[in-house]
Design a protein around this motif. Structure first.
Motif, mmCIF file in Angstrom:
data_model
loop_
_atom_site.group_PDB
_atom_site.id
_atom_site.type_symbol
_atom_site.label_atom_id
_atom_site.label_comp_id
_atom_site.label_asym_id
_atom_site.label_seq_id
_atom_site.Cartn_x
_atom_site.Cartn_y
_atom_site.Cartn_z
ATOM 1 N N VAL A 176 0.851 -0.789 -0.031
ATOM 2 C CA VAL A 176 0.135 0.483 -0.603
ATOM 3 C C VAL A 176 0.837 1.041 0.033
ATOM 4 O O VAL A 176 0.461 2.386 -0.061
ATOM 5 N N VAL A 177 2.298 1.107 0.217
ATOM 6 C CA VAL A 177 3.123 2.147 0.080
ATOM 7 C C VAL A 177 2.836 2.731 -1.062
ATOM 8 O O VAL A 177 3.672 3.804 -1.807
ATOM 9 N N GLU A 178 4.085 1.274 -1.464
ATOM 10 C CA GLU A 178 4.330 1.719 -3.185
ATOM 11 C C GLU A 178 3.557 1.804 -4.307
ATOM 12 O O GLU A 178 3.482 1.936 -5.486
ATOM 13 N N PHE A 179 1.384 1.413 -3.858
ATOM 14 C CA PHE A 179 0.945 1.741 -4.738
ATOM 15 C C PHE A 179 -0.726 2.118 -4.236
ATOM 16 O O PHE A 179 -0.496 1.602 -2.892
ATOM 17 N N ALA A 180 -1.503 3.417 -4.562
ATOM 18 C CA ALA A 180 -2.901 3.927 -4.296
ATOM 19 C C ALA A 180 -3.897 2.582 -4.784
ATOM 20 O O ALA A 180 -3.981 2.633 -6.038
ATOM 21 N N TYR A 181 -4.364 2.096 -3.942
ATOM 22 C CA TYR A 181 -5.292 1.219 -4.150
ATOM 23 C C TYR A 181 -6.311 1.607 -3.910
ATOM 24 O O TYR A 181 -6.853 1.413 -2.746
ATOM 25 N N THR A 182 -7.013 2.145 -5.353
ATOM 26 C CA THR A 182 -8.022 2.908 -5.150
ATOM 27 C C THR A 182 -8.963 2.642 -6.624
ATOM 28 O O THR A 182 -8.079 1.673 -7.496
#
Length: 287
Positions: free
Chosen positions: A69-75
């Motif tokens: 979740v730090v590396e990619f925005a899970y939206t």
């Protein structure tokens, strides 16, 4: 024959299943939560003689890369961005959209961004209406949307990602549980056990609340562009009940509406029936 391929999108490996002659009409299959393109394995084989079928795994799902979740925005905006770039890389200028569960908010973002690219919709237990989110099931999620506290995150993780919940997703509402392949939830348990993967899924469950503000735009897209739509809905689904299926008939003039006597992952029990409906529906469009 199904091929298992990867594409690189924004530095992420995106896995996808592909079958059928590229000269055939394209059908893009967008999966739900916490599933992957694995849910379409049977439908792909059934439809490959009629369509160029493509089913990607979103980041964090299936065999695609699963950054933290730090590396990619899970939206859902991020998932739609990835799928949109993926379709561009594959040169998909026009396609039908099969949307189930999470596939709805991903696919409808694509459709509203580029309505000219969508030839038809297949909607299977994918919600676009407030009526389709009853409080008796969605209460925990609504609490998380309102208050993303550690306590509410813990509750949603247990409710949505426990071993029992993963199995229940597939078996509730079905006529014959012995027909439901347990490999579904076994695979999901293994994938969710990857470091940080449950955090990614929890982030998406929190962001699901953002979809409600898009509902008016999606409904306006239906009314303005009138994409031909096949609604094939598991009528016994507790997650997305038929109250979310009926409103499509309110906004779409050309809608083929079928309630099926099964649950949330309707393909597991009624894959042959759904494939036949898709073929019949598409034949009528081409007539």
């Amino acid at each position: 024959m199904t091929h298992y391929r990867t594409a690189t999108v924004d530095g992420l490996k995106i896995f996808y299943r592909e079958a059928g002659d590229p000269a055939l009409p394209v059908l893009l299959l967008l999966h739900g939560f916490p599933a992957s393109s694995f849910m379409y394995r049977g439908l792909i084989e059934r439809l490959a003689h009629r369509f160029h079928v493509i089913a990607p795994d979103y980041p964090g799902f299936g065999h695609s890369d699963a950054p933290s979740v730090v590396e990619f925005a899970y939206t859902f905006d991020s998932l739609a961005d990835i799928v949109q770039k993926f379709t561009g890389q594959l040169g998909l200028a026009r396609y039908g959209l099969y949307m189930q569960d999470f596939g709805g908010p991903v696919g409808l973002r694509l459709a509203t961004r580029h309505p000219d690219k969508v030839s038809f919709l297949v909607v299977q237990n994918a919600n676009a209406y407030e009526e389709g989110l009853p409080d008796d099931f969605w209460g925990l999620a609504r609490a998380l949307w309102k208050d993303p506290s550690p306590a509410n995150y813990a509750k949603i993780r247990e409710a949505a990602m426990s071993d029992a919940a993963l199995e229940w997703n597939y078996t509730h509402g079905v006529k014959d549980p012995s027909r439901i392949d347990p490999d579904n939830w076994l695979l999901q348990r293994a994938l969710l056990a990857r470091p940080g993967n449950k955090d990614a899924m929890a982030a998406l469950l929190h962001d699901y609340g953002s979809n409600l503000s898009h509902y008016p735009a999606w409904q306006a897209y239906f009314r303005k562009h009138q994409p031909p739509a096949l609604v094939v809905w598991g009528a016994n689904d507790v997650i997305f009940p038929p109250s979310g299926a009926y409103p499509y008939q309110r906004d779409l003039r050309q809608v083929d509406f079928k309630l099926l006597d099964t649950g949330h992952f309707a393909l597991e029990e009624m894959g042959d029936v759904i494939a036949a409906h898709i073929e019949r529906f598409h034949d009528a469009l081409e007539a």
